[in-house]
Design an enzyme around this catalytic site. Structure first.
Site, mmCIF file in Angstrom:
data_model
loop_
_atom_site.group_PDB
_atom_site.id
_atom_site.type_symbol
_atom_site.label_atom_id
_atom_site.label_comp_id
_atom_site.label_asym_id
_atom_site.label_seq_id
_atom_site.Cartn_x
_atom_site.Cartn_y
_atom_site.Cartn_z
ATOM 1 N N VAL A 1 12.617 72.991 -20.483
ATOM 2 C CA VAL A 1 11.433 72.547 -21.200
ATOM 3 C C VAL A 1 10.695 73.727 -21.841
ATOM 4 C CG1 VAL A 1 11.142 70.391 -19.927
ATOM 5 C CG2 VAL A 1 10.153 72.481 -18.981
ATOM 6 N N HIS B 1 15.435 67.079 -21.795
ATOM 7 C CA HIS B 1 14.391 66.804 -20.807
ATOM 8 C C HIS B 1 12.989 67.047 -21.368
ATOM 9 C CE1 HIS B 1 17.414 67.288 -17.216
ATOM 10 N NE2 HIS B 1 17.554 66.156 -17.861
ATOM 11 N N CYS C 1 0.512 54.529 -26.288
ATOM 12 C CA CYS C 1 0.974 54.153 -27.634
ATOM 13 C C CYS C 1 2.172 54.976 -28.115
ATOM 14 C CB CYS C 1 -0.177 54.264 -28.643
ATOM 15 S SG CYS C 1 -0.571 55.970 -29.097
ATOM 16 N N GLY D 1 24.181 78.373 -16.719
ATOM 17 C CA GLY D 1 23.029 78.387 -15.804
ATOM 18 C C GLY D 1 22.521 77.028 -15.402
HETATM 19 P P1 OAD Z 1 18.976 74.547 -11.192
HETATM 20 O O1 OAD Z 1 17.845 75.342 -10.645
HETATM 21 O O2 OAD Z 1 19.407 73.344 -10.450
HETATM 22 O O3 OAD Z 1 20.258 75.484 -11.359
HETATM 23 C C1 OAD Z 1 20.184 76.753 -11.940
HETATM 24 C C2 OAD Z 1 21.592 77.319 -11.980
HETATM 25 O O4 OAD Z 1 21.549 78.550 -12.672
HETATM 26 C C3 OAD Z 1 22.220 77.587 -10.607
HETATM 27 O O5 OAD Z 1 23.526 77.033 -10.579
HETATM 28 C C4 OAD Z 1 22.263 79.123 -10.514
HETATM 29 O O6 OAD Z 1 23.392 79.587 -9.790
HETATM 30 C C5 OAD Z 1 22.345 79.502 -11.974
HETATM 31 N N1 OAD Z 1 21.771 80.818 -12.305
HETATM 32 C C6 OAD Z 1 20.648 81.398 -11.794
HETATM 33 N N2 OAD Z 1 20.393 82.566 -12.391
HETATM 34 C C7 OAD Z 1 21.387 82.759 -13.314
HETATM 35 C C8 OAD Z 1 21.678 83.795 -14.258
HETATM 36 N N3 OAD Z 1 20.904 84.868 -14.384
HETATM 37 N N4 OAD Z 1 22.779 83.644 -15.039
HETATM 38 C C9 OAD Z 1 23.583 82.557 -14.914
HETATM 39 N N5 OAD Z 1 23.340 81.544 -14.051
HETATM 40 C C10 OAD Z 1 22.259 81.640 -13.258
HETATM 41 O O7 OAD Z 1 18.576 74.191 -12.710
HETATM 42 P P2 OAD Z 1 19.202 73.095 -13.701
HETATM 43 O O8 OAD Z 1 20.637 72.884 -13.416
HETATM 44 O O9 OAD Z 1 18.791 73.477 -15.062
HETATM 45 O O10 OAD Z 1 15.017 68.300 -14.512
HETATM 46 O O11 OAD Z 1 18.391 71.820 -13.267
HETATM 47 C C11 OAD Z 1 18.611 70.626 -13.968
HETATM 48 C C12 OAD Z 1 17.379 69.778 -13.977
HETATM 49 O O12 OAD Z 1 16.907 69.607 -12.634
HETATM 50 C C13 OAD Z 1 16.176 70.378 -14.679
HETATM 51 O O13 OAD Z 1 16.208 70.190 -16.073
HETATM 52 C C14 OAD Z 1 15.033 69.663 -14.056
HETATM 53 C C15 OAD Z 1 15.467 69.813 -12.631
HETATM 54 O O14 OAD Z 1 14.972 68.974 -11.692
HETATM 55 C C16 OAD Z 1 13.885 67.563 -14.469
HETATM 56 O O15 OAD Z 1 12.815 68.031 -14.107
HETATM 57 C C17 OAD Z 1 14.065 66.154 -14.923
#
Ligand code: OAD
Length: 230
Positions: free
Chosen positions: A90, A106, A117, A172
């Site tokens: 976001v 998202h 509205c 990520g």
């Molecule tokens: P997560 O916090 O679940 O996952 C982050 C991922 O990034 C993990 O697999 C880490 O291993 C990886 N990671 C961390 N640092 C990194 C780096 N420097 N380089 C590469 N990888 C790295 O986040 P999302 O998968 O984005 O939704 O989460 C998905 C959704 O869950 C979000 O959009 C949000 C959340 O709840 C809503 O709020 C609806």
């Protein structure tokens, strides 16, 4: 021409100082999803939900794109085929880096939405449950983000893009939240070469043919250099 679809998650913005959700000490270790990221939470306690997103908006306003965001913008500018970024994030770091073809599935912290509205407008830095909608006056303004239990945005554009992708990469993201968690599997079945960029093995790793382990700020620029050299 080779089309590239890139799914990004919180891990790409981690090195810009924005917290991820599920890593140790991540946002979901500090807050319960059901308190801050569902429609029920907003109905029950809109001030608490606004406080959570106001804090994230303030943090995002200070953040700068890192080399991974910049590399994806460079890829979009130089690649002869289509490059589409589908982000679960976001924050506005892809746009700040110069990417133009970005879908925020998202939603975005920079947007406000009227619950009554459906009017949308740019969010102020600090939103309040008592803010009135500029279009209808209802005091039902919410951040324009997608909560658990809501349908992600841009599905009409995402589905065809996944089906016609030649290369699909996920950067990520932990592969825990659907529908994004299934995009690797879907794109691979439709014939795309799939690559996952992550510091760790994710819940969706098995759906990817190729894995680049390491920090996105290093692995993504290296991959973009590789692609642009071909
Ligand atoms: P997560 O916090 O679940 O996952 C982050 C991922 O990034 C993990 O697999 C880490 O291993 C990886 N990671 C961390 N640092 C990194 C780096 N420097 N380089 C590469 N990888 C790295 O986040 P999302 O998968 O984005 O939704 O989460 C998905 C959704 O869950 C979000 O959009 C949000 C959340 O709840 C809503 O709020 C609806």
């Amino acid at each position: 021409m080779t089309s590239i679809v890139i799914l990004t998650g919180a891990g790409i913005s981690a090195e810009s100082g924005l917290g991820t959700f599920r890593d140790e000490g991540g946002l979901w270790a500090q807050h319960r999803i059901e308190d801050v990221a569902t429609p029920d939470a907003f109905d029950r306690d809109p001030a608490r939900v606004h406080a959570f997103y106001n804090a994230r908006r303030a943090q995002a306003a200070e953040a700068r794109p890192n080399p991974a965001h910049l590399a994806l913008a460079r890829l979009e500018a130089k690649w002869p085929g289509d490059v589409l970024v589908i982000t679960q994030n976001v924050d506005g770091l892809h746009e700040a880096a110069g990417s133009n073809n970005v879908l925020h599935m998202h939603g975005e912290l920079s947007g406000a939405l009227c619950h009554a509205c459906d009017h949308r407008w740019p969010a102020p830095l600090v939103m309040d449950a008592q803010d009135a909608c500029p279009a209808c006056g209802a005091r039902a303004t919410r951040p324009d983000v997608v909560w658990f239990g809501e349908i992600p945005y841009h599905m009409d554009r995402i589905d065809p893009a996944l089906s016609s992708a030649d290369i699909f990469v996920a950067i990520g993201t932990s592969g825990n939240v659907f529908p994004a968690a299934a995009y690797g599997q879907h794109a691979r079945r439709m014939g795309a070469h799939t690559i996952e960029f992550n510091t760790e093995i994710s819940s969706a790793s098995r759906d990817f043919a190729d894995h680049r382990r390491g920090r996105a700020s290093e692995t993504v620029p290296a991959w973009v250099d590789e692609l642009l050299a071909t």
